[in-house]
Design an enzyme around this catalytic site. Structure first.
Site, PDB file in Angstrom:
ATOM      1  N   THR A 143      41.469  35.578  39.784  1.00  0.00           N
ATOM      2  CA  THR A 143      40.939  35.801  41.134  1.00  0.00           C
ATOM      3  C   THR A 143      40.322  37.192  41.228  1.00  0.00           C
ATOM      4  OG1 THR A 143      42.541  34.297  42.127  1.00  0.00           O
ATOM      5  CG2 THR A 143      41.607  35.979  43.573  1.00  0.00           C
ATOM      6  N   GLY A 144      39.263  37.289  42.012  1.00  0.00           N
ATOM      7  CA  GLY A 144      38.600  38.582  42.211  1.00  0.00           C
ATOM      8  C   GLY A 144      37.143  38.501  41.777  1.00  0.00           C
ATOM      9  N   THR A 192      35.492  39.987  39.397  1.00  0.00           N
ATOM     10  CA  THR A 192      35.209  39.881  37.948  1.00  0.00           C
ATOM     11  C   THR A 192      35.545  38.482  37.456  1.00  0.00           C
ATOM     12  OG1 THR A 192      35.822  42.219  37.782  1.00  0.00           O
ATOM     13  CG2 THR A 192      35.523  41.016  35.713  1.00  0.00           C
ATOM     14  N   GLY A 250      41.134  39.356  36.297  1.00  0.00           N
ATOM     15  CA  GLY A 250      40.760  40.759  36.460  1.00  0.00           C
ATOM     16  C   GLY A 250      42.002  41.626  36.644  1.00  0.00           C
ATOM     17  N   ASP A 262      43.252  45.598  38.756  1.00  0.00           N
ATOM     18  CA  ASP A 262      42.858  46.805  39.503  1.00  0.00           C
ATOM     19  C   ASP A 262      42.983  48.048  38.630  1.00  0.00           C
ATOM     20  OD1 ASP A 262      42.396  45.575  42.166  1.00  0.00           O
ATOM     21  OD2 ASP A 262      44.477  44.958  41.841  1.00  0.00           O
ATOM     22  N   GLY A 285      43.269  41.926  45.354  1.00  0.00           N
ATOM     23  CA  GLY A 285      42.678  40.801  46.091  1.00  0.00           C
ATOM     24  C   GLY A 285      43.717  39.899  46.730  1.00  0.00           C
ATOM     25  N   GLU A 334      48.883  34.656  40.496  1.00  0.00           N
ATOM     26  CA  GLU A 334      48.336  35.218  39.251  1.00  0.00           C
ATOM     27  C   GLU A 334      49.446  35.494  38.256  1.00  0.00           C
ATOM     28  OE1 GLU A 334      46.272  38.532  41.069  1.00  0.00           O
ATOM     29  OE2 GLU A 334      44.338  37.642  40.559  1.00  0.00           O
ATOM     30  N   LYS A 379      38.409  50.579  35.521  1.00  0.00           N
ATOM     31  CA  LYS A 379      39.791  50.130  35.712  1.00  0.00           C
ATOM     32  C   LYS A 379      40.729  50.721  34.662  1.00  0.00           C
ATOM     33  CE  LYS A 379      38.315  47.350  38.961  1.00  0.00           C
ATOM     34  NZ  LYS A 379      38.535  45.895  38.938  1.00  0.00           N
TER      35      LYS A 379
HETATM   36  O1  5RP Z   1      44.564  41.054  41.099  1.00  0.00           O
HETATM   37  C1  5RP Z   1      43.561  40.616  41.655  1.00  0.00           C
HETATM   38  C2  5RP Z   1      43.599  39.799  42.893  1.00  0.00           C
HETATM   39  O2  5RP Z   1      44.890  39.737  43.428  1.00  0.00           O
HETATM   40  C3  5RP Z   1      42.191  40.904  41.085  1.00  0.00           C
HETATM   41  O3  5RP Z   1      42.105  40.346  39.778  1.00  0.00           O
HETATM   42  C4  5RP Z   1      42.022  42.400  41.032  1.00  0.00           C
HETATM   43  O4  5RP Z   1      42.160  42.865  42.360  1.00  0.00           O
HETATM   44  C5  5RP Z   1      40.662  42.823  40.448  1.00  0.00           C
HETATM   45  O5  5RP Z   1      39.655  42.332  41.292  1.00  0.00           O
HETATM   46  P1  5RP Z   1      38.129  42.742  40.986  1.00  0.00           P
HETATM   47  O6  5RP Z   1      37.757  42.056  39.685  1.00  0.00           O
HETATM   48  O7  5RP Z   1      37.381  42.195  42.164  1.00  0.00           O
HETATM   49  O8  5RP Z   1      38.083  44.247  40.876  1.00  0.00           O
END
Ligand code: 5RP
Length: 230
Positions: free
Chosen positions: A26-27, A29, A82, A84, A97, A103, A121
């Site tokens: 999710t997110g 990426t 993905g 953070d 996210g 996840e 990141k």
């Molecule tokens: O853990 C997540 C959602 O809960 C996402 O994978 C994480 O926040 C990274 O998101 P992005 O790829 O938009 O930076």
């Protein structure tokens, strides 16, 4: 930055084989990964996916990726998601996210986890990104007192903020819970903090992913780096 995210997603796709059972992250990426996987499925690749959020489920359905659940199959070959933050041990902060619970369930049911990210990141220590902690609203103050104790025991401290949605109301996760974002600054011992948060009754899950990622694909201006967990 978005081009870098797509490059990382495309690189991860090289690890996907016909017949694989995949965790779909999710997110922004992971969204690229699901899009690109959808193109492979349209070209005949046979895979099945378990989405890590309602948002990813909807996207995967639009991409016509066959979906299943962890009640039907018991193991996944690979999860691509993905993060953070990623540190040198490939421990992660996730949950920016809001999907950290599903996840982590999906990642823990996977033989391998590839984290896809742009190079911003990559950190030497987790914690600059506020740590998401998924909690039950009942008894929240008691839970926060126990969280503060856990932070102190692991040598960190910081403000705890109940996450709000864009509409100004408390953000509610797919699982119906709330999220507290803990602004800890620098977590010197992430595994220890994770171990102290796990037993707190009102904590459903936290965003420290310890020992789950097996590979990180980082896309940067200098190109793509693939880092395997030692
Ligand atoms: O853990 C997540 C959602 O809960 C996402 O994978 C994480 O926040 C990274 O998101 P992005 O790829 O938009 O930076």
């Amino acid at each position: 930055m978005d081009a870098l995210k797509r490059q990382a997603a495309a690189k991860a796709l090289e690890h996907v084989r016909d017949g694989m059972q995949l965790g779909l992250g999710t997110g922004s990426t992971a969204k690229h990964f699901v899009d690109l996987l959808g193109e492979k499925v349209a070209a005949g690749m046979k895979v099945v996916g378990v989405p890590t959020s309602e948002a990813t489920r909807i996207q995967a359905e639009q991409c016509r990726i066959p979906l299943t659940t962890l009640d039907v199959i018991d193991r996944l070959d690979l999860t691509v998601d993905g993060a953070d933050e990623v540190d040198g041990a490939l421990n992660l902060i996730k949950g920016g996210g809001g999907a950290l619970l599903r996840e982590k369930i999906v990642a823990a049911a996977s033989d391998r986890m590839i984290v896809i990210a742009d190079e911003t990141k990559w950190v030497d220590a987790l914690g600059r990104f506020p740590l998401p902690v998924e909690v039950i609203p009942f008894g929240l103050a008691a839970t926060q007192r126990m969280m503060a104790k856990a932070f102190a025991e692991s040598g960190v401290s910081g403000q705890m903020v109940i996450r709000k949605g864009k509409d100004g109301h408390v953000f509610v996760t797919d699982g119906g819970h709330w999220i507290i974002d803990a602004h800890l600054g620098r977590i010197a011992d992430a595994p220890r903090l994770a171990g102290l948060l796990n037993p707190i009754p009102g904590v459903v899950e936290h965003g420290l992913f310890i020992g789950l990622a097996t590979t990180t694909v980082l896309a940067g201006a200098q190109g793509i780096r693939v880092i395997e967990r030692r």
